[in-house]
Design an enzyme around this catalytic site. Structure first.
Site, mmCIF file in Angstrom:
data_model
loop_
_atom_site.group_PDB
_atom_site.id
_atom_site.type_symbol
_atom_site.label_atom_id
_atom_site.label_comp_id
_atom_site.label_asym_id
_atom_site.label_seq_id
_atom_site.Cartn_x
_atom_site.Cartn_y
_atom_site.Cartn_z
ATOM 1 N N HIS A 1 7.901 7.528 4.645
ATOM 2 C CA HIS A 1 7.023 8.384 5.458
ATOM 3 C C HIS A 1 6.298 7.546 6.487
ATOM 4 O O HIS A 1 5.943 6.396 6.241
ATOM 5 C CB HIS A 1 6.036 9.151 4.596
ATOM 6 N N PHE A 2 6.104 8.161 7.629
ATOM 7 C CA PHE A 2 5.317 7.554 8.710
ATOM 8 C C PHE A 2 4.008 8.327 8.824
ATOM 9 O O PHE A 2 4.025 9.558 8.924
ATOM 10 C CB PHE A 2 6.058 7.645 10.051
ATOM 11 N N HIS B 1 0.803 -1.238 0.000
ATOM 12 C CA HIS B 1 0.000 0.000 0.000
ATOM 13 C C HIS B 1 0.828 1.277 0.000
ATOM 14 O O HIS B 1 0.306 2.331 0.365
ATOM 15 C CB HIS B 1 -1.009 0.009 1.165
HETATM 16 P P1 AMP Z 1 1.267 5.742 1.328
HETATM 17 O O1 AMP Z 1 0.119 4.948 0.780
HETATM 18 O O2 AMP Z 1 1.753 5.218 2.647
HETATM 19 O O3 AMP Z 1 2.386 5.906 0.314
HETATM 20 O O4 AMP Z 1 0.660 7.167 1.660
HETATM 21 C C1 AMP Z 1 0.917 8.322 0.923
HETATM 22 C C2 AMP Z 1 0.163 9.439 1.586
HETATM 23 O O5 AMP Z 1 0.614 10.665 1.060
HETATM 24 C C3 AMP Z 1 -1.373 9.392 1.386
HETATM 25 O O6 AMP Z 1 -2.019 9.320 2.643
HETATM 26 C C4 AMP Z 1 -1.663 10.696 0.649
HETATM 27 O O7 AMP Z 1 -2.903 11.284 1.033
HETATM 28 C C5 AMP Z 1 -0.479 11.551 1.058
HETATM 29 N N1 AMP Z 1 -0.166 12.626 0.144
HETATM 30 C C6 AMP Z 1 -0.008 12.550 -1.199
HETATM 31 N N2 AMP Z 1 0.292 13.750 -1.710
HETATM 32 C C7 AMP Z 1 0.342 14.623 -0.657
HETATM 33 C C8 AMP Z 1 0.600 16.025 -0.537
HETATM 34 N N3 AMP Z 1 0.867 16.780 -1.600
HETATM 35 N N4 AMP Z 1 0.549 16.570 0.692
HETATM 36 C C9 AMP Z 1 0.278 15.809 1.771
HETATM 37 N N5 AMP Z 1 0.024 14.485 1.726
HETATM 38 C C10 AMP Z 1 0.055 13.902 0.518
#
Ligand code: AMP
Length: 138
Positions: free
Chosen positions: A101-102, A94
């Site tokens: 990132h956490f 996922h």
């Molecule tokens: P993951 O599935 O762990 O890679 O989560 C990526 C996260 O990044 C998701 O919860 C997105 O909503 C978040 N995300 C994507 N683009 C941005 C953005 N420009 N600013 C803040 N969060 C973001």
């Protein structure tokens, strides 16, 4: 997974905005743009690596210091008492943004992270534990 800059690289470079929560030399934290609950925050290393196991010890330590601080602030600001910390590695796990990132995700009634936990049984555990121990680098 593309090799180009991720959306988080562009945030770090100041190309696109974020709702910044915390910053030090090695770490940035900001609000997730699509929160699972109010206060859903992301804590990222400034080091540009896709996966947790690729992080330097310095970045890992800095993330470890920042996570409880950001979590305390998110709880205080939102009034939430419970939360999940989530960290995904790889698309099948996922991960959508390939920069470590956490997630800090407050759990407030039905809002927050939903988890399906299909527990198995611990078979031949000592063989596996021994193999993992051999691969650990002190
Ligand atoms: P993951 O599935 O762990 O890679 O989560 C990526 C996260 O990044 C998701 O919860 C997105 O909503 C978040 N995300 C994507 N683009 C941005 C953005 N420009 N600013 C803040 N969060 C973001």
């Amino acid at each position: 997974m593309s090799d180009g800059p991720t959306i988080f690289d562009r945030i770090l470079d100041g190309e696109i905005p974020c709702h910044r929560l915390y910053e030090d030399d090695l770490v940035l934290a900001f609000l997730d743009v699509a929160p699972l609950s109010p206060g859903h925050a992301l804590v990222i290393p400034k080091e540009r690596k896709p996966f947790l196991h690729q992080l330097s010890d310095d970045s890992a330590a800095a993330i470890g210091r920042a996570l409880p601080r950001v979590a305390r602030a998110v709880l205080a600001a939102t009034g939430a008492e419970h939360y999940n910390v989530l960290q995904n590695n790889g698309a099948p796990a996922h991960q959508a943004v390939f920069h470590v990132h956490f997630h800090i995700i407050p759990k407030v009634s039905e809002q927050g992270l939903g988890i399906e936990w299909n527990a198995g049984s611990l078979d031949d555990a000592e063989t596996l534990a021994e193999s993992i121990r051999k691969h650990l680098i002190a």
